[in-house]
Every structure is written in structure tokens, then in C-alpha cells.
Design an enzyme around this catalytic site. Structure first.
Site, PDB file in Angstrom:
ATOM      1  N   HIS A  56       7.907  -0.547 -44.512  1.00 21.50           N
ATOM      2  CA  HIS A  56       6.570  -0.281 -45.054  1.00 21.50           C
ATOM      3  C   HIS A  56       5.672   0.245 -43.936  1.00 21.50           C
ATOM      4  O   HIS A  56       5.992   0.110 -42.746  1.00 21.50           O
ATOM      5  CB  HIS A  56       5.963  -1.547 -45.673  1.00 21.50           C
ATOM      6  CG  HIS A  56       5.797  -2.679 -44.705  1.00 21.50           C
ATOM      7  ND1 HIS A  56       4.804  -2.698 -43.757  1.00 21.50           N
ATOM      8  CD2 HIS A  56       6.504  -3.821 -44.541  1.00 21.50           C
ATOM      9  CE1 HIS A  56       4.888  -3.804 -43.048  1.00 21.50           C
ATOM     10  NE2 HIS A  56       5.914  -4.507 -43.495  1.00 21.50           N
ATOM     11  N   SER A 107      10.281  -5.302 -41.804  1.00 23.34           N
ATOM     12  CA  SER A 107       9.148  -4.784 -41.039  1.00 23.34           C
ATOM     13  C   SER A 107       9.536  -4.450 -39.604  1.00 23.34           C
ATOM     14  O   SER A 107      10.430  -3.649 -39.370  1.00 23.34           O
ATOM     15  CB  SER A 107       7.998  -5.806 -41.108  1.00 23.34           C
ATOM     16  OG  SER A 107       6.807  -5.276 -40.595  1.00 23.34           O
TER      17      SER A 107
END
Length: 257
Positions: free
Chosen positions: A150, A127
Site C-alpha cells: 500500500h 507494508s
């Protein structure tokens, strides 16, 4: 001498002998418990910064969470930049991600430092850990480590209006732009990995492991601590040569000029 005085003299003598023969107490209470002092963070001319657990931002996480607090990391980075005794920065990451703005603040600070810096992704650099990893001058990833890419998510109450989605998209663009500018991955490929719907059963995104991260251009090489230390020392040496006005490789034997 009466019995009372004799007893007192004997006790004083015994106490003095005990103080002389007894081993001195250690300065650290940790040593008395059978453990050694924590190792110093600064080793030689290289400073080691660890980014572990969840990157904590403006909200304090529960005490059972392992966290990296950005208000702790930022002063450390400023101290590294200012210190004349430190020549380089080694960043070790094993993070699940966390607060986007806190992670970007750390990444921007690392990228703007003038001193050489090398990062290693161990375990995971997921992330918002991705921008921190690529902010270094050179990024290694362990063979078994992974990086999850993501879309940006928001926690808590979200007002379902167009402005909220535009804000989310702008924040996402900031992350994409930073990663693309500080790595070899293209924007199209990074967006493709971020918005991939075919890999995760309940989510959107992609998890890249070890050599795949190098293939996509997120990391520069597969390696561990030894590789990172050698690369960092090489960057430090090159920086010193440039500051001294010596052409690179000029003073090294066996090199044809």
C-alpha cells in the site's frame, strides 16, 4: 555428655545428612519453576533473526504492542557479519509493518551483508516488511502467508502544503526502488499493486497471498522452514567453494563436467 550437647550433636548430624542426600539446586531459576532455559539463538553455523509484530522506529510504541526494535536488530546484524562462527542468516517474518525509515534501515543492512541470507514470510510480511523480506538472497513465503502492498502513510500532524506531498512521494519512491532492485517484480506492476483501488474497501493497495507473491516476483518460491534451511545451506556451501577457489559442482560426485 549432657542433654543439651547431645541434642546439638544430633541436629548437626541431621543437617549434614540432609545436605548430602538433597539434590543439588539447578543453576537456573527457570528450571526450578518447571521451565527450561530459552533456546540459543545461534544454532550451528546459522543465525536466526525474527521480525515480528510492529517494526518500532524513533517513537516507542505502547507496551501491549509486540514490536521489533531496530536498535536491537542492527547490532545483531553487525555481529552476524563480523562473526567467524556464523556462515548464514535466516530471517523469519510475521510483521504488520511499521516505521518506514527503520524498516528500510534493516532492509538495507540485510541486503549489504556479504554472508548468505534467506527469508521466510510466515503469517504476514506486510507494508515495510516487504523490503525486509526481499532483501535476502532468496525469499520463501508460506502457502497461507500474505503480503500487503500500500502507499506510504504519515502519522501525526501533517502540514498540508506541496512540500509535504513531495517528501511523501520521495519516501515512497525509495521503497519502490528498493523492492524492485531486490526482487523480480517490475516497477509498473509494483506501483499497480500499491495504488490499486478495487480490492480494499477502505484503503488503497493489494494483499497478495502465497503463490500470488511468487507469481508477481516478490518472493522466489512457496515453502517453509525445511525449504529455507536447505536453500541457505546450499548458498553457504557455494560461497565456501568460491572462497576456496573450487568451481561450483566440481567436487560433487555424479556430475558430468
Amino acid at each position: 555428655m549432657d542433654a543439651k550437647s547431645a541434642y546439638k550433636a544430633v541436629m548437626q548430624s541431621a543437617a549434614q545428612n540432609a545436605e548430602t542426600e538433597a539434590p543439588k539446586e539447578t543453576a537456573s531459576s527457570a528450571d526450578s519453576l518447571g521451565t527450561s532455559e530459552p533456546a540459543a539463538v545461534i544454532t550451528g553455523d546459522i543465525y536466526c533473526l525474527t521480525v515480528i509484530g510492529q517494526i518500532e522506529g524513533h517513537m516507542v510504541l505502547p507496551p501491549q504492542n509486540k514490536t521489533t526494535k531496530y536498535e536491537h536488530v542492527i547490532p545483531q546484524l553487525v555481529a552476524v557479519e563480523e562473526s567467524e562462527k556464523i556462515d548464514g542468516l535466516l530471517i523469519i517474518l510475521n510483521t504488520v509493518g511499521g516505521d518506514v525509515e527503520a524498516g528500510l534501515a534493516i532492509a538495507e543492512l540485510v541486503a549489504s551483508m556479504s554472508k548468505p541470507k534467506v527469508s521466510i514470510v510466515l503469517g504476514g510480511g506486510h507494508s515495510i516488511g516487504v523490503p525486509i523480506a526481499v532483501a535476502a538472497d532468496y525469499t520463501f513465503i508460506a502457502e497461507s502467508a500474505s503480503m500487503t502492498i500500500h502507499p506510504i502513510r504519515l502519522n501525526g500532524l501533517v502540514i498540508g502544503v506541496q512540500q509535504s506531498f513531495e517528501y511523501l512521494e520521495k519516501m515512497q519512491d525509495r521503497v519502490i526502488r528498493f523492492v524492485v532492485e531486490h526482487s523480480r517484480i517490475s516497477e509498473d506492476m509494483f506501483r499497480h499493486l500499491m495504488l490499486n483501488t478495487g480490492e480494499m474497501a477502505k484503503d488503497i493497495g493489494t494483499t497478495v497471498v502465497g503463490r500470488d507473491a511468487v507469481k508477481y516476483g516478490l518472493c522466489d518460491a512457496v515453502g517453509g522452514l525445511g525449504h529455507a534451511m536447505r536453500k541457505l545451506k546450499e548458498l553457504i556451501r557455494e560461497r565456501k567453494e568460491m572462497e576456496q577457489g573450487v568451481p561450483l559442482h566440481a567436487a560433487r560426485p555424479g556430475v558430468i563436467q
